[in-house]
Design a protein around this motif. Structure first.
Motif, PDB file in Angstrom:
ATOM      1  N   LEU A   1       1.035  -1.126  -0.068  1.00 70.02           N
ATOM      2  CA  LEU A   1      -0.017   0.051   0.015  1.00 70.02           C
ATOM      3  C   LEU A   1       0.823   1.001  -0.088  1.00 70.02           C
ATOM      4  CD1 LEU A   1      -2.944  -0.990   2.551  1.00 70.02           C
ATOM      5  CD2 LEU A   1      -2.878  -0.885   0.048  1.00 70.02           C
ATOM      6  N   ARG A   2       2.045   1.267   0.638  1.00 72.31           N
ATOM      7  CA  ARG A   2       2.982   2.342   0.595  1.00 72.31           C
ATOM      8  C   ARG A   2       3.407   2.601  -0.683  1.00 72.31           C
ATOM      9  NH1 ARG A   2       7.252   0.622   3.593  1.00 72.31           N
ATOM     10  NH2 ARG A   2       5.884   0.529   5.308  1.00 72.31           N
ATOM     11  N   VAL A   3       3.642   1.555  -1.506  1.00 77.22           N
ATOM     12  CA  VAL A   3       4.120   1.775  -3.194  1.00 77.22           C
ATOM     13  C   VAL A   3       3.023   2.575  -3.820  1.00 77.22           C
ATOM     14  CG1 VAL A   3       5.010   0.409  -5.053  1.00 77.22           C
ATOM     15  CG2 VAL A   3       6.098   0.303  -2.690  1.00 77.22           C
ATOM     16  N   VAL A   4       1.741   1.797  -3.588  1.00 72.49           N
ATOM     17  CA  VAL A   4       0.551   2.257  -4.342  1.00 72.49           C
ATOM     18  C   VAL A   4       0.212   3.616  -4.102  1.00 72.49           C
ATOM     19  CG1 VAL A   4      -1.832   1.701  -5.109  1.00 72.49           C
ATOM     20  CG2 VAL A   4      -0.106  -0.211  -4.889  1.00 72.49           C
ATOM     21  N   ASN A   5       0.319   4.038  -2.918  1.00 72.31           N
ATOM     22  CA  ASN A   5      -0.032   5.289  -2.269  1.00 72.31           C
ATOM     23  C   ASN A   5       0.861   6.490  -2.759  1.00 72.31           C
ATOM     24  OD1 ASN A   5      -2.443   4.952  -1.048  1.00 72.31           O
ATOM     25  ND2 ASN A   5      -1.558   4.074   0.779  1.00 72.31           N
ATOM     26  N   ALA A   6       2.248   5.992  -2.926  1.00 72.54           N
ATOM     27  CA  ALA A   6       3.166   6.933  -3.053  1.00 72.54           C
ATOM     28  C   ALA A   6       2.962   7.765  -4.661  1.00 72.54           C
ATOM     29  CB  ALA A   6       4.635   6.512  -2.953  1.00 72.54           C
ATOM     30  N   PRO A   7       2.776   9.018  -4.809  1.00 73.63           N
ATOM     31  CA  PRO A   7       2.914   9.353  -6.000  1.00 73.63           C
ATOM     32  C   PRO A   7       4.057   9.239  -7.072  1.00 73.63           C
ATOM     33  CG  PRO A   7       3.258  11.147  -4.301  1.00 73.63           C
ATOM     34  CD  PRO A   7       2.942  10.073  -3.553  1.00 73.63           C
ATOM     35  N   ALA A   8       5.292   9.046  -6.325  1.00 71.53           N
ATOM     36  CA  ALA A   8       6.520   8.931  -7.010  1.00 71.53           C
ATOM     37  C   ALA A   8       7.272   7.929  -6.218  1.00 71.53           C
ATOM     38  CB  ALA A   8       7.009  10.051  -7.550  1.00 71.53           C
ATOM     39  N   PRO A   9       7.077   6.677  -5.952  1.00 73.74           N
ATOM     40  CA  PRO A   9       8.084   5.682  -5.054  1.00 73.74           C
ATOM     41  C   PRO A   9       9.568   5.989  -5.383  1.00 73.74           C
ATOM     42  CG  PRO A   9       6.304   4.502  -6.045  1.00 73.74           C
ATOM     43  CD  PRO A   9       6.252   5.988  -6.708  1.00 73.74           C
ATOM     44  N   ALA A  10      10.318   6.202  -4.583  1.00 78.15           N
ATOM     45  CA  ALA A  10      11.828   6.497  -4.446  1.00 78.15           C
ATOM     46  C   ALA A  10      12.401   5.187  -4.860  1.00 78.15           C
ATOM     47  CB  ALA A  10      12.363   7.188  -3.390  1.00 78.15           C
ATOM     48  N   TRP A  11      12.563   4.674  -5.911  1.00 74.42           N
ATOM     49  CA  TRP A  11      13.377   3.365  -6.100  1.00 74.42           C
ATOM     50  C   TRP A  11      14.930   3.489  -5.869  1.00 74.42           C
ATOM     51  CZ3 TRP A  11       9.517   0.308  -6.354  1.00 74.42           C
ATOM     52  CH2 TRP A  11       8.330   0.873  -7.030  1.00 74.42           C
ATOM     53  N   GLY A  12      15.764   2.721  -5.681  1.00 73.89           N
ATOM     54  CA  GLY A  12      17.254   2.905  -5.513  1.00 73.89           C
ATOM     55  C   GLY A  12      17.687   3.437  -6.820  1.00 73.89           C
ATOM     56  N   ALA A  13      18.750   3.929  -6.726  1.00 74.43           N
ATOM     57  CA  ALA A  13      19.483   4.566  -7.993  1.00 74.43           C
ATOM     58  C   ALA A  13      19.963   3.414  -8.869  1.00 74.43           C
ATOM     59  CB  ALA A  13      20.676   5.347  -7.423  1.00 74.43           C
ATOM     60  N   ASP A  14      20.452   2.135  -8.542  1.00 71.01           N
ATOM     61  CA  ASP A  14      20.784   1.358  -9.374  1.00 71.01           C
ATOM     62  C   ASP A  14      19.591   0.359 -10.160  1.00 71.01           C
ATOM     63  OD1 ASP A  14      19.840  -0.215  -7.283  1.00 71.01           O
ATOM     64  OD2 ASP A  14      21.667  -1.282  -6.950  1.00 71.01           O
ATOM     65  N   GLY A  15      18.366   0.708  -9.484  1.00 68.93           N
ATOM     66  CA  GLY A  15      17.258   0.167 -10.252  1.00 68.93           C
ATOM     67  C   GLY A  15      16.927  -1.232  -9.752  1.00 68.93           C
ATOM     68  N   HIS A  16      17.868  -1.785  -8.867  1.00 70.96           N
ATOM     69  CA  HIS A  16      17.625  -3.115  -8.391  1.00 70.96           C
ATOM     70  C   HIS A  16      16.260  -3.294  -7.419  1.00 70.96           C
ATOM     71  CE1 HIS A  16      18.803  -7.052  -7.758  1.00 70.96           C
ATOM     72  NE2 HIS A  16      18.873  -7.051  -6.499  1.00 70.96           N
ATOM     73  N   ASP A  17      16.071  -2.088  -6.638  1.00 73.99           N
ATOM     74  CA  ASP A  17      14.713  -2.290  -6.108  1.00 73.99           C
ATOM     75  C   ASP A  17      13.715  -2.359  -6.772  1.00 73.99           C
ATOM     76  OD1 ASP A  17      16.421  -2.058  -3.553  1.00 73.99           O
ATOM     77  OD2 ASP A  17      15.953   0.161  -3.443  1.00 73.99           O
ATOM     78  N   PHE A  18      13.508  -1.480  -7.716  1.00 75.46           N
ATOM     79  CA  PHE A  18      12.431  -1.741  -8.726  1.00 75.46           C
ATOM     80  C   PHE A  18      12.366  -3.098  -9.289  1.00 75.46           C
ATOM     81  CE2 PHE A  18      10.931  -1.179 -13.089  1.00 75.46           C
ATOM     82  CZ  PHE A  18       9.336  -1.218 -12.592  1.00 75.46           C
ATOM     83  N   TRP A  19      13.438  -3.774  -9.462  1.00 72.14           N
ATOM     84  CA  TRP A  19      13.517  -4.946 -10.326  1.00 72.14           C
ATOM     85  C   TRP A  19      12.551  -5.828  -9.254  1.00 72.14           C
ATOM     86  CZ3 TRP A  19      13.332  -7.689 -14.340  1.00 72.14           C
ATOM     87  CH2 TRP A  19      13.600  -9.181 -14.313  1.00 72.14           C
ATOM     88  N   GLN A  20      12.931  -5.661  -7.773  1.00 70.19           N
ATOM     89  CA  GLN A  20      12.383  -6.759  -7.144  1.00 70.19           C
ATOM     90  C   GLN A  20      10.695  -6.668  -6.727  1.00 70.19           C
ATOM     91  OE1 GLN A  20      14.209  -9.094  -5.855  1.00 70.19           O
ATOM     92  NE2 GLN A  20      15.775  -7.817  -6.920  1.00 70.19           N
ATOM     93  N   TRP A  21      10.319  -5.489  -7.103  1.00 68.48           N
ATOM     94  CA  TRP A  21       8.876  -5.184  -7.379  1.00 68.48           C
ATOM     95  C   TRP A  21       8.306  -5.748  -8.385  1.00 68.48           C
ATOM     96  CZ3 TRP A  21       5.905  -3.822  -3.248  1.00 68.48           C
ATOM     97  CH2 TRP A  21       6.344  -3.351  -2.088  1.00 68.48           C
TER      98      TRP A  21
END
Length: 899
Positions: free
Chosen positions: A447-467
């Motif tokens: 819910l935190r990710v969906v609520n956020a207007p612009a989620p702060a992914w990690g700079a290397d993009g690996h965090d986004f990859w996990q989602w």
């Protein structure tokens, strides 16, 4: 100038007259007979040689009321055409149908249809032919524009090329052609002629199922929803195809259908259930509120010709209303079985029995009733306290290949309710929220990710990859499927695989990594599991969006003219209402549970004085009848604590009775209803009047029949209360007879109860009066949906919401007025939990009502960014048809045979 006379006894009319005169003719104007018979067997080969325009005007059974608007006329002609069952009558006329289609499609043949009530039947058959040489010839006689008329029947024909004769016939034709009630042949009929010209019957379910790409339209294109009603909207076909396509994959179809009320969720789910059942050997289970069981069974039968059965607690009852005295719940006599939510919630043995079966699909209607008990601030960080229904669905999900949850309000109070629905769907499919290690399975994080207007992914993009990777979307689910397709290809993942490797992003080449990174900016708002598995369309969005195939909106806009002034009560009636409030307060002070019972009298008297009086008499005699109030909620919310009245309660309810009996006055709602009908034009445009209670409907029916003795009034209610009343005399009739009278335009005024009128389509009626305001606000939307729907003849429907001044309904209206727009915008409609506001106000707990409103409008910054999913899907031209008898035989197999 010559006059010639022909008799089919001596001449071949087609050869000796028609073919010769039409050879390379410049124009042909024709007054024919009924459009169905005149067109289907038209002598198309003779007409094909005409070089100029061909115009035919013919008769139909249209009612003049059908042609008030072009839209209504098109629908009425479609229904008349389909009612003649051309698919059965003209199986041997495919070459002629193909020629006819070519003439119509090319714009060479133009047809207009006149209601027979405009001039009576068109027995005067005549025409004017302008020959290739420019000569004009008039003819008249008994010949219809059919092959039998020109070739087989005994007919007489009179040909006259004198100017007087030509002018006379041409003037008659021109008058009929230009008449304001003359309707062009609808595009649907032209399209259907093409379909019939190429129609092929698939003889068995097995052959349909094993086709390289089973055509979903083939199973439904000749069912009543297409042939008797108005077909399916594009958004409905879109969802059905999405669900059926997903059902054929390993993970099955796992969706929440969250369309607004009035957009036809039931028929979408029903068609999806049909296709999924035909595609597999497992049955379908539908779980719905008790009040909707019979509606589900009837709609499956009436709209789709689907046999089904519902469980009444002791027996299975099938679509013919026949009981099957079978000992086991698991022995449903049909492939599609329907069970009450309340029964599932209250009966552990029922839950155990249902969990022993395997299903092709499980459908849950009004799925928002499956919820946590501990909703509120911070609930996403607490262990869920599931009610019985939610706990059962989590288990049931593991027993079915596909699962569809339906609700107009997936969020009632907290966004975690939507997450809970996805968690139910995910119990047997990693394609929804991923595997057990997925971050999407953590409600707080998701819910935190969906609520956020612009989620702060990690700079290397690996965090986004996990989602993104867990679950990795299917290529078909991405608006630009190239990126996901490249990812799946690079990682050797098939569409059956839901989870990509943890380090999969490092295995992608640089160009694909860049493409994945570009997805990170749009993924939370447009591409996450909530968006992919919750499908919601709103009326406004469909009205505003243009279908590129037709250049028209996906949904015709039907405006609503609303009036809802409060009606003042006389001093005596006001005193009676205050006594009802005192009675409610006494019960509230002495009963902890049973909100329905505590507020029973106020609910009924808020509907009508007659309903309040009858209820009070029953209470005074120790009788409590909740049959029309019980909405099948969970045991902890249901009526409890039945007991005898105290002496003070008895005195209060008796005082209420005495006031109403001592000062009998006309109910202000009756007086206003009569005024609207007779002096404001509501009766003329047709009117449906709704109430929650039969007592209210019956009292109004008696009042109106006394005031309007010549008017036939329809009553649509439960039990044996359905029928017609005229001049005070009631005649019992079936619900089908009442609906048929509305469709035929012979019934202008219909009175109905909520429970009976679910699924009722009343496009012929242009106004609606709500005699009461249901404490469950969704019911108001459902009532409006009876007339604000496909086929409505009026561009604007009139609605009047009645309430007594200073009543609970009036006070709640004022309480809601400031917050109503905010809540409606957030949820798309009013959530059912606002019924708690009514109860709180009725019990004098205004602070509690304010808190409920605050929770509904302030605790939810999260707004689901639903997918307005719709596209143009042309089922109407599907020429392959699954044999109806074979399809029905397959569906008649019981669970013992198919489970």
């Amino acid at each position: 100038m010559t006059i010639r006379r022909y008799s089919s006894r001596r001449d071949n009319l087609a050869r000796d007259f028609l073919t010769q005169r039409l050879q390379h003719a410049r124009a042909y104007d024709r007054i024919a007979g009924y459009f169905r018979s005149s067109l289907l067997t038209i002598v198309a080969e003779a007409l094909a040689s005409v070089q100029g325009p061909i115009r035919v005007v013919c008769n139909s059974d249209l009612d003049p009321a059908d042609v008030r608007t072009a839209h209504a006329a098109q629908h009425a002609l479609r229904q008349e055409w389909c009612a003649s069952q051309p698919e059965l009558r003209y199986t041997d006329s495919k070459p002629q149908l193909a020629q006819l289609y070519q003439l119509l499609h090319a714009g060479k043949l133009h047809v207009r249809v006149l209601p027979h009530q405009s001039f009576g039947l068109e027995h005067g058959k005549a025409g004017v032919i302008t020959t290739a040489a420019g000569q004009q010839i008039a003819f008249m006689g008994s010949v219809n524009e059919t092959r039998r008329g020109w070739d087989v029947n005994y007919e007489l024909l009179w040909e006259d090329d004198t100017p007087e004769a030509v002018q006379w016939v041409q003037a008659e034709f021109d008058y009929l052609w230009a008449h304001p009630t003359a309707v062009p042949l609808p595009d649907f009929i032209i399209q259907d002629i093409q379909r019939l010209a190429h129609r092929v019957v698939i003889p068995s379910v097995a052959q349909w199922r094993t086709a390289p790409a089973p055509e979903p339209a083939a199973a439904v294109i000749e069912t009543p929803v297409f042939r008797r009603e108005f077909g399916l909207w594009e958004h409905q076909k879109y969802f059905i195809e999405q669900a059926y396509t997903a059902h054929q994959r390993a993970g099955g179809a796992r969706f929440v259908l969250a369309d607004m009320v009035g957009l036809g969720k039931t028929v979408q789910l029903a068609v999806a259930a049909l296709l999924m059942n035909l595609h597999s050997d497992a049955p379908v289970l539908i779980i719905a509120p008790r009040t909707l069981l019979e509606q589900w069974c009837n709609e499956l039968r009436d709209l789709l010709d689907i046999p089904s059965a519902y469980w009444d607690g002791k027996n299975w009852i099938d679509e013919r209303d026949e009981k099957h005295a079978l000992s086991s719940l698991r022995a449903c006599p049909r492939q599609i079985g329907i069970i009450s939510q309340g029964l599932v919630s209250r009966n552990a043995e029922v839950r155990e029995q249902l969990l022993k079966l395997r299903y092709a699909c499980v459908i849950v209607d009004e799925a928002h009733r499956a919820r946590r008990r501990n909703l509120g601030k911070g609930t996403e960080r607490k262990p869920p306290d599931d009610n019985h229904l939610l706990a059962f669905l989590r288990k049931l999900s593991r027993t079915t290949h596909s699962m569809l949850l339906a609700t107009a309000t997936p969020v009632q109070l907290h966004p975690i309710e939507a997450w809970d629905m996805l968690a139910v769907l995910a119990a047997n499919s990693e394609h929804v929220l991923g595997d057990q290690g997925s971050m999407w399975r953590n409600a707080e994080q998701a819910l935190r990710v969906v609520n956020a207007p612009a989620p702060a992914w990690g700079a290397d993009g690996h965090d986004f990859w996990q989602w993104l990777r867990n679950p990795l979307p299917l290529a078909a689910e991405e608006s630009d499927s190239t990126t996901i397709k490249l990812v799946r290809s690079a990682l050797n993942m098939s569409d059956d695989q839901a989870v990509a490797p943890v380090d999969g992003d490092t295995q992608l080449d640089v160009s694909v990594q860049h493409r994945v990174q570009k997805l990170s900016s749009t993924y939370p708002a447009t591409f996450n599991p909530f968006i992919r598995h919750i499908i919601r369309r709103t009326r406004t969005a469909l009205e505003d969006r243009i279908n590129p195939a037709t250049n028209l909106p996906y949904l015709n806009r039907i405006e609503v003219k609303l009036d809802d002034k409060a009606l003042p009560l006389s001093p005596y009636l006001h005193d009676a209402y205050q006594l009802a409030e005192q009675f409610c307060a006494l019960l509230s002070a002495s009963m902890r549970n049973g909100g329905f019972l505590r507020t029973l009298l106020l609910r009924r008297v808020g509907s009508s004085l007659a309903a309040g009086l009858k209820t009070a008499r029953k209470l005074a005699n120790g009788v409590v009848d909740l049959s029309e109030d019980d909405d099948d909620e969970e045991p902890d919310n249901a009526v409890q604590g039945h007991r005898s009245l105290t002496s003070k309660e008895q005195d209060t309810v008796q005082s209420f009775i005495d006031v109403l009996e001592q000062y009998p006055e006309a109910d202000p709602k009756h007086t206003l209803t009569h005024h609207l009908l007779m002096h404001e034009g509501w009766l003329e445009r047709g009117c449906i009047i709704f109430s929650q209670y039969y007592d209210t409907i019956d009292a109004l029916a008696q009042f109106l029949t006394a005031q309007l003795p010549a008017e036939r009034i329809g009553v649509y209610a439960g039990g044996n209360h359905t029928g017609f009343i005229q001049a005070g005399a009631f005649t019992s009739a079936s619900r089908e007879a009442v609906k048929a009278a509305v469709r035929a335009g012979t019934l202008r005024l219909l009175l109905g109860t909520d429970a009976a009128s679910e699924g009722l389509n009343l496009q012929r009626l242009g106004s609606l009066i709500n005699l009461d305001l249901p404490w469950n606000p969704t019911r108001l939307e459902q009532r409006k949906g009876r007339i604000q729907r496909m086929g409505q003849q009026h561009d604007v429907v009139w609605i009047y919401n009645m309430r007594y001044a200073d009543s609970v309904e009036d006070r709640v209206h004022h309480l809601l007025s400031e917050r109503l727009a905010t809540i409606f915008a957030l949820f798309g409609q009013l959530p059912d939990v606002l019924e708690d506001v009514w109860v709180a106000v009725a019990e004098g707990k205004d602070d509690e009502a304010q808190r409920t409103l605050a929770e509904a409008s302030e605790q939810h910054p999260f707004q689901l960014k639903y997918n307005d999913a719709v596209s143009s899907t042309n089922w109407e031209t599907c020429a392959t048809v699954l044999d109806a008898t074979e399809r029905r035989r397959y569906l008649l197999r019981g669970w013992q045979d198919g489970a």
